[in-house]
Enzyme design. Structure first.
Site, PDB file in Angstrom:
ATOM      1  CE1 TYR A  61      -4.638 -11.484  14.205  1.00 38.10           C
ATOM      2  CE2 TYR A  61      -6.900 -10.892  13.722  1.00 38.10           C
ATOM      3  CZ  TYR A  61      -5.821 -10.880  14.576  1.00 38.10           C
ATOM      4  OH  TYR A  61      -5.927 -10.268  15.802  1.00 38.10           O
ATOM      5  N   GLY A 212     -10.440 -19.729  26.951  1.00 38.25           N
ATOM      6  CA  GLY A 212     -11.240 -20.921  27.214  1.00 38.25           C
ATOM      7  C   GLY A 212     -11.308 -21.340  28.661  1.00 38.25           C
TER       8      GLY A 212
END
Length: 323
Positions: A61, A212
């Site tokens: 990440y 989402g």
């Protein structure tokens, strides 16, 4: 703000918070911009203050940025945090090139992670995925060796099949399975979730809002440069029909006095005492809403309505979980 309750992570694992904090979005990953570092650190520390001790990161990440960030946030309070680290993905810039699960690579990855995090031991260490490039026995066996050496406490796995889970667990007891799970993504209910429950493995469930889709805030069509368009469920008629399905969730949220996002998290939480919703947050302002979601209870009729409306296959198109 109400503090979060604890759950055992697997049958022989430690007590961890029933809500996990996903730290990925605090760093630049897959073309996204990194968030404000001071706010990200404050978010982690505020989460710890409220009893959220499960912190999820990956050595890839932000090319290590995320681990450095977590390390800064937990400095001086290591005992307050349970650190979960994924490894194995190889990136060049923001492009994923593949996996490297060779034992020699894993032994290299772990040392870099320990330094970046500023710790002597990682609580949960897991390959981000498994492929056929290296035998499962070699990957899991290497992590088992790291456990014997004291560099790792518990073995985790992520985004694998039921057969792979059983094989991994036969090499060394698996404490946790990290996998995408939501009202929109229920395919793991067929084989993988039953296998984890049978083996006494805790489930760390990410993507609770299906990238989402279940927030109730998405509108069609999406901007041409929106990363969601890489996935067929967000394209054309699929998105239009999928958003129509979300209206039921939006109405129930309105009736109960919550947001669709809160109900999406609450539904995952309601699937079992061994299942942890893992929610990505990078701002302190998100904490109260997400913690409150853990207090939401559904009636039998409400659960039946959601399970019927969002049955497997109800949401059209695939995600990265179905590549």
């Amino acid at each position: 703000m109400t503090t979060i309750t604890k759950m055992p992570l697997g049958k022989n694992g430690p007590l961890v918070s029933k809500l996990g904090l996903g730290c990925m979005r605090m760093s630049s990953v897959w073309g996204s911009k990194a968030n404000d570092e001071s706010e990200s650190i404050a978010t982690i520390q505020s989460a710890l203050d409220n009893g959220i001790n499960f912190l999820n990161t990956g050595d890839f990440y932000g090319s290590g940025h995320n681990e450095l960030l977590v390390g800064k946030a937990i400095k001086g309070r290591r005992d307050d945090a349970f650190i979960s680290v994924k490894f194995g993905a190889i990136f060049y810039g923001n492009q994923m090139l593949g996996l490297d699960l060779r034992p020699i690579a894993i032994k290299n990855f772990i040392n870099y992670s320990l330094v970046r995090l500023g710790v002597d031991t990682i609580d949960l260490y897991q390959p981000c995925r498994l492929d056929n490039s290296v035998p499962v026995e070699d990957v899991i066996g290497t992590v088992a060796d790291l456990i014997k050496e004291g560099k790792v406490r518990y073995l985790g796995v992520s985004e694998i099949t039921a057969d792979q889970l059983r094989k991994a667990n036969s090499v060394h007891p698996v404490t946790a399975l990290e996998i995408g799970y939501s009202l929109a993504d229920r395919q793991i209910e067929n084989d993988l979730l039953p296998a984890a429950k049978e083996l006494g493995i805790g489930v760390v469930a990410f993507a609770n809002t299906a990238e989402g889709l279940l927030t109730g805030e998405m509108k069609a069509p999406l901007p041409a440069n929106d990363y969601h368009l890489h996935f067929s469920r967000f394209q054309g008629e699929n998105l239009i029909k999928n958003l129509e399905k979300i209206e039921v969730l939006k109405q129930m949220a309105k009736d109960k006095g919550y947001t669709p996002t809160q109900l999406a998290i609450a539904w995952v939480n309601a699937q079992g005492d061994h299942i942890m919703p893992l929610v990505s947050m990078s701002r302190r302002s998100r904490l109260p809403e997400n913690i409150q979601a853990m207090e939401i209870r559904f009636t039998a009729d409400e659960l039946n309505s959601l399970n019927t409306h969002f049955s497997q296959g109800a949401i059209l198109g695939g995600t990265y979980l179905q590549r």
